[in-house]
Design a protein around this motif. Structure first.
Motif, PDB file in Angstrom:
ATOM      1  N   GLU A  85      27.625 -28.913 -15.027  1.00  0.00           N
ATOM      2  CA  GLU A  85      26.199 -28.587 -14.970  1.00  0.00           C
ATOM      3  C   GLU A  85      25.418 -29.669 -14.226  1.00  0.00           C
ATOM      4  O   GLU A  85      24.532 -29.367 -13.409  1.00  0.00           O
ATOM      5  CB  GLU A  85      25.634 -28.436 -16.375  1.00  0.00           C
ATOM      6  N   TYR A 103      32.864 -21.420 -18.429  1.00  0.00           N
ATOM      7  CA  TYR A 103      31.619 -22.128 -18.134  1.00  0.00           C
ATOM      8  C   TYR A 103      30.408 -21.214 -18.289  1.00  0.00           C
ATOM      9  O   TYR A 103      29.405 -21.591 -18.903  1.00  0.00           O
ATOM     10  CB  TYR A 103      31.660 -22.715 -16.716  1.00  0.00           C
ATOM     11  N   ALA A 104      30.486 -20.026 -17.749  1.00  0.00           N
ATOM     12  CA  ALA A 104      29.337 -19.117 -17.792  1.00  0.00           C
ATOM     13  C   ALA A 104      28.949 -18.771 -19.224  1.00  0.00           C
ATOM     14  O   ALA A 104      27.762 -18.648 -19.541  1.00  0.00           O
ATOM     15  CB  ALA A 104      29.639 -17.843 -17.005  1.00  0.00           C
ATOM     16  N   GLY A 108      26.308 -21.596 -18.440  1.00  0.00           N
ATOM     17  CA  GLY A 108      25.618 -20.524 -17.732  1.00  0.00           C
ATOM     18  C   GLY A 108      24.691 -20.957 -16.623  1.00  0.00           C
ATOM     19  O   GLY A 108      24.211 -20.112 -15.855  1.00  0.00           O
ATOM     20  N   TYR A 109      24.408 -22.256 -16.486  1.00  0.00           N
ATOM     21  CA  TYR A 109      23.491 -22.691 -15.422  1.00  0.00           C
ATOM     22  C   TYR A 109      24.178 -22.585 -14.064  1.00  0.00           C
ATOM     23  O   TYR A 109      25.242 -23.154 -13.846  1.00  0.00           O
ATOM     24  CB  TYR A 109      23.029 -24.126 -15.678  1.00  0.00           C
ATOM     25  N   ASP A 110      23.568 -21.852 -13.137  1.00  0.00           N
ATOM     26  CA  ASP A 110      24.053 -21.719 -11.767  1.00  0.00           C
ATOM     27  C   ASP A 110      25.528 -21.294 -11.731  1.00  0.00           C
ATOM     28  O   ASP A 110      26.330 -21.829 -10.958  1.00  0.00           O
ATOM     29  CB  ASP A 110      23.853 -23.041 -11.023  1.00  0.00           C
ATOM     30  N   SER A 111      25.863 -20.318 -12.563  1.00  0.00           N
ATOM     31  CA  SER A 111      27.265 -19.915 -12.702  1.00  0.00           C
ATOM     32  C   SER A 111      27.879 -19.427 -11.395  1.00  0.00           C
ATOM     33  O   SER A 111      29.077 -19.624 -11.156  1.00  0.00           O
ATOM     34  CB  SER A 111      27.391 -18.812 -13.765  1.00  0.00           C
ATOM     35  N   THR A 115      32.067 -19.770  -8.712  1.00  0.00           N
ATOM     36  CA  THR A 115      32.998 -18.719  -8.304  1.00  0.00           C
ATOM     37  C   THR A 115      33.975 -19.273  -7.271  1.00  0.00           C
ATOM     38  O   THR A 115      33.572 -19.804  -6.241  1.00  0.00           O
ATOM     39  CB  THR A 115      32.230 -17.529  -7.702  1.00  0.00           C
ATOM     40  N   ASN A 322      24.869 -18.238 -25.527  1.00  0.00           N
ATOM     41  CA  ASN A 322      25.169 -19.355 -24.622  1.00  0.00           C
ATOM     42  C   ASN A 322      24.036 -20.360 -24.519  1.00  0.00           C
ATOM     43  O   ASN A 322      23.798 -20.947 -23.476  1.00  0.00           O
ATOM     44  CB  ASN A 322      25.591 -18.854 -23.240  1.00  0.00           C
TER      45      ASN A 322
END
Length: 354
Positions: A85, A103-104, A108-111, A115, A322
């Motif tokens: 994060e 992580y998401a 969840g920040y900027d998930s 990718t 989350n």
């Protein structure tokens, strides 16, 4: 734990061999003078005009670090979600991440940024082979998990391990995990040569905290007492975030009161519904682990709950799963927004309840 350590150490030789086959392993690290190793001053916020970066050796959040550090690392492997994060907040995409699929759900920040980022094992058991194949020039881990493999990690690339939480204060106002994680974030900003970006993120956090504090004051909720409970899937047993948690640091900035206030080593303590029977002014923010589609009464299935003042007054509310209490500055800002929204939406505490 012994099996985990043995497994990871056994893979060290293979990891180094893989790194050699991949083209020499990590990018060359540039030696720094001892007083030039990048890290922030150990303050909750850096005063205006004060130096932002200082020596790693004097940084209380750093438990171990390599003798050489890259000046501006480009390929960073992170072994804990908080550090992922932090990099995302600095507009840096890691070269490898543990437990990437989770992580998401936890942060969840900027998930979307993550990718395609290679997974390098789990937080508990990183894969040395996978780390080496990512060809990092910096590895960031956490001392309580990764100290046993520090030597193996730094043979792959320069490594920094952080102490995950502050020591519990015995006297005075406890340092919270929010203070601590902000220092970690500042350190990572310095290590990556992104001090300006780190300052901007901290300014955004401070502005958000001030905005939420004003919203609470205008709604007459300043000083409101609340508990932040984490559902665990256990019969009438929950984590409550305590007086040295990130949630406590956020609550302090918002002008509200997190219960229980006594610091604990992990920043959490087990509680049951019976612990809240004599808390007439307490609101309960209940972080669900089973999804918001499950009714609150189904989650609070102990017969004691119907006698809890917060439940009887309609002052228990669900929080999406989350909201993670162990993240970085962006998680803290999201937590602050959530606490503010929920406390304003709930009925106020009964007059004269305390």
């Amino acid at each position: 734990m012994k099996h985990t350590i043995h497994t990871m150490r056994a893979g060290a030789a293979a990891a180094l061999a893989w790194a050699a086959l991949a083209g020499g392993g990590a990018a060359a690290a540039q030696p720094l003078a001892a007083d030039a190793a990048a890290a922030p001053v150990p303050l909750a916020t850096a005063p205006e005009g004060a130096p932002y970066c200082g020596p790693l050796a004097g940084n209380p959040t750093v438990s171990q670090f390599s003798k050489t550090m890259p000046v501006k690392p480009k390929r960073i492997v992170v072994l804990e979600f908080m550090f992922a994060e932090d990099l995302a907040a600095l507009d840096v995409t890691p070269a490898g991440l543990v437990d990437a699929a989770y992580y998401a759900g936890w942060i969840g920040y900027d998930s979307a940024r993550f990718t395609g980022v290679p997974e390098v094992g789990t937080r508990q058991e990183p894969s040395l082979e996978a780390i080496a194949s990512a060809r990092p020039d910096l590895i960031i881990g956490v001392g309580f998990r990764h100290a046993p493999i520090f030597a193996a990690l730094e043979r792959i690339a320069p490594t920094v391990l952080f102490q995950f939480s502050p020591n519990v204060a015995q006297e005075g106002v406890p340092q919270t995990q929010l203070d601590w994680t902000r220092t970690i974030f500042r350190t990572i900003g310095c290590l990556t040569g992104r001090e300006a970006e780190a300052r901007a993120v901290e300014a955004k956090l401070d502005a958000g905290l001030a905005r939420d504090a004003q919203r609470l004051a205008q709604a007459g909720r300043s000083g409101a007492q609340f508990a932040l409970l984490q559902e665990l899937g256990l019969p009438d047993r929950y984590w409550a975030y305590t007086g040295n948690s990130t949630a406590a640091g956020v609550a302090r900035a918002l002008g509200v009161d997190l219960w229980p206030g006594t610091p604990t080593r992990e920043g959490t303590v087990y509680v049951t519904s019976a612990d809240m029977l004599k808390k007439p002014d307490l609101a309960v923010l209940f972080v669900t682990a089973t999804g918001a589609d499950v009714a609150l009464d189904t989650k609070l299935d102990s017969p004691v709950w119907r006698f809890v003042p917060a439940k009887r007054a309609g002052r228990v509310t669900l929080v999406e799963p989350n909201i993670w209490g162990f993240g970085g500055p962006m998680s803290a800002l999201r937590l602050a927004d959530m606490i503010t929204d929920k406390l304003i939406a709930l009925p106020p505490a009964p007059v004269g309840a305390r």
